[in-house]
Write an enzyme that holds these catalytic residues in place. Sequence first.
Site, mmCIF file in Angstrom:
data_model
loop_
_atom_site.group_PDB
_atom_site.id
_atom_site.type_symbol
_atom_site.label_atom_id
_atom_site.label_comp_id
_atom_site.label_asym_id
_atom_site.label_seq_id
_atom_site.Cartn_x
_atom_site.Cartn_y
_atom_site.Cartn_z
ATOM 1 N N GLY A 94 -13.572 -0.383 -0.105
ATOM 2 C CA GLY A 94 -14.799 -1.053 -0.539
ATOM 3 C C GLY A 94 -15.797 -0.076 -1.120
ATOM 4 O O GLY A 94 -16.993 -0.150 -0.849
ATOM 5 N N SER A 151 -2.575 -2.856 -6.660
ATOM 6 C CA SER A 151 -2.633 -3.941 -5.684
ATOM 7 C C SER A 151 -1.271 -4.626 -5.696
ATOM 8 O O SER A 151 -0.522 -4.509 -6.672
ATOM 9 C CB SER A 151 -3.729 -4.940 -6.051
ATOM 10 O OG SER A 151 -3.330 -5.709 -7.175
ATOM 11 N N ASP A 188 -0.789 -3.161 5.451
ATOM 12 C CA ASP A 188 -2.003 -3.770 5.988
ATOM 13 C C ASP A 188 -1.609 -4.917 6.910
ATOM 14 O O ASP A 188 -1.439 -6.051 6.483
ATOM 15 C CB ASP A 188 -2.909 -4.266 4.864
ATOM 16 C CG ASP A 188 -4.199 -4.875 5.411
ATOM 17 O OD1 ASP A 188 -4.324 -5.002 6.648
ATOM 18 O OD2 ASP A 188 -5.076 -5.227 4.601
ATOM 19 N N ASP A 226 -1.562 -0.373 -2.682
ATOM 20 C CA ASP A 226 -2.733 -0.723 -1.879
ATOM 21 C C ASP A 226 -2.396 -1.930 -0.982
ATOM 22 O O ASP A 226 -1.410 -2.639 -1.248
ATOM 23 C CB ASP A 226 -3.876 -1.050 -2.865
ATOM 24 C CG ASP A 226 -5.258 -0.993 -2.242
ATOM 25 O OD1 ASP A 226 -5.395 -0.466 -1.123
ATOM 26 O OD2 ASP A 226 -6.219 -1.461 -2.896
ATOM 27 N N THR A 286 -16.758 0.467 -4.326
ATOM 28 C CA THR A 286 -17.613 0.077 -5.448
ATOM 29 C C THR A 286 -18.967 -0.419 -4.952
ATOM 30 O O THR A 286 -19.030 -1.289 -4.094
ATOM 31 C CB THR A 286 -16.932 -1.038 -6.277
ATOM 32 O OG1 THR A 286 -15.674 -0.545 -6.723
ATOM 33 C CG2 THR A 286 -17.791 -1.444 -7.472
ATOM 34 N N THR A 318 -13.086 -2.601 -7.596
ATOM 35 C CA THR A 318 -13.964 -3.557 -8.287
ATOM 36 C C THR A 318 -14.608 -2.938 -9.534
ATOM 37 O O THR A 318 -14.704 -3.581 -10.576
ATOM 38 C CB THR A 318 -15.036 -4.082 -7.308
ATOM 39 O OG1 THR A 318 -14.359 -4.628 -6.170
ATOM 40 C CG2 THR A 318 -15.895 -5.158 -7.940
HETATM 41 ZN ZN LIG Z 1 -9.196 -1.984 0.556
#
Ligand SMILES: [Zn+2]
Length: 283
Positions: free
Chosen positions: A209, A50, A104, A82, A211, A233
């Site tokens: 997403g 991240s 992003d 990410d 997890t 996560t």
């Molecule tokens: Zn993501």
Amino acid sequence: MALENMSQMLRKAQQNKYAVGAFNILDYNSTKAVVKAAEETHSPVIIQTSAKTVIFWGTSAIMTWVRELAESSPVPIALHLDHCKDLDLIRQCIEAGWTSVMIDASARPFEENLALSRQVVEMARPRGITVEAELGAIVGVEDDIHVKEQDAHLADPEQAVRFCSEVEPDCFAPAVGTAHGVYTGEPKIAYDRIEDISARTGVPLALHGGTGLSDEVFRKCISLGCAKVNISTQLKYAFINGFVTYHTKNSTEYNPLKVIGAQFDELKRGIVEKIKLFGGYED
Ligand SMILES: [Zn+2]
């Protein structure tokens, strides 16, 4: 092996209808857990960072861990940034040796998202760096990106086609109903959209997403065109729980290496499980 970008591993996954796991690391121990899990399953893997993790440790520390582990490993490994909104950080990661980045700009109006994403592709591609771009708004909290449920919207297939033909991302993350963080209810996945966008763009899709989705949901998304699955996560939970559980059971023992070992085992166990679920592994 030397680090590689995501291009070949995702194309191969797309053709053979499996997905490559992209796991968000936190430190050296979790990076090692990702690499060892990939080795155990003879699978390619994406080490994902991240933006916050990159800022926390700095690019050179992360690069040292990743190179040390990847170069002595027989499996293909990519290092991917990410969700990043910041072009400077993207540039820093590219210069430090990341082999893949995600821009992003999904919170911006469509045309701006398209232009910024294209700019990143133009910066990255000549250097052999792959690019993931996002369209639509994925609900939940990822890093410093907060998207409330009422602001979430799915990617529009018409826009997705135009976006992919103009941006030419190596991997595309359309919002399809999954959420970052922990699911509170049953997620409503727009399978028809995954199928439609995958068929019309031909680009390997990223499922964010991951997890908390059921095995069945994963299998279905992968069969429809998701060639990269993000797991973040789950690693956060394993990181803390692996540590705490060991210490709770051995509360008078202060042997940090044993605690770190327990944390590693907990992380690796969950990663191996996910890689096996995503397919494309060998026993
Ligand atoms: Zn993501």
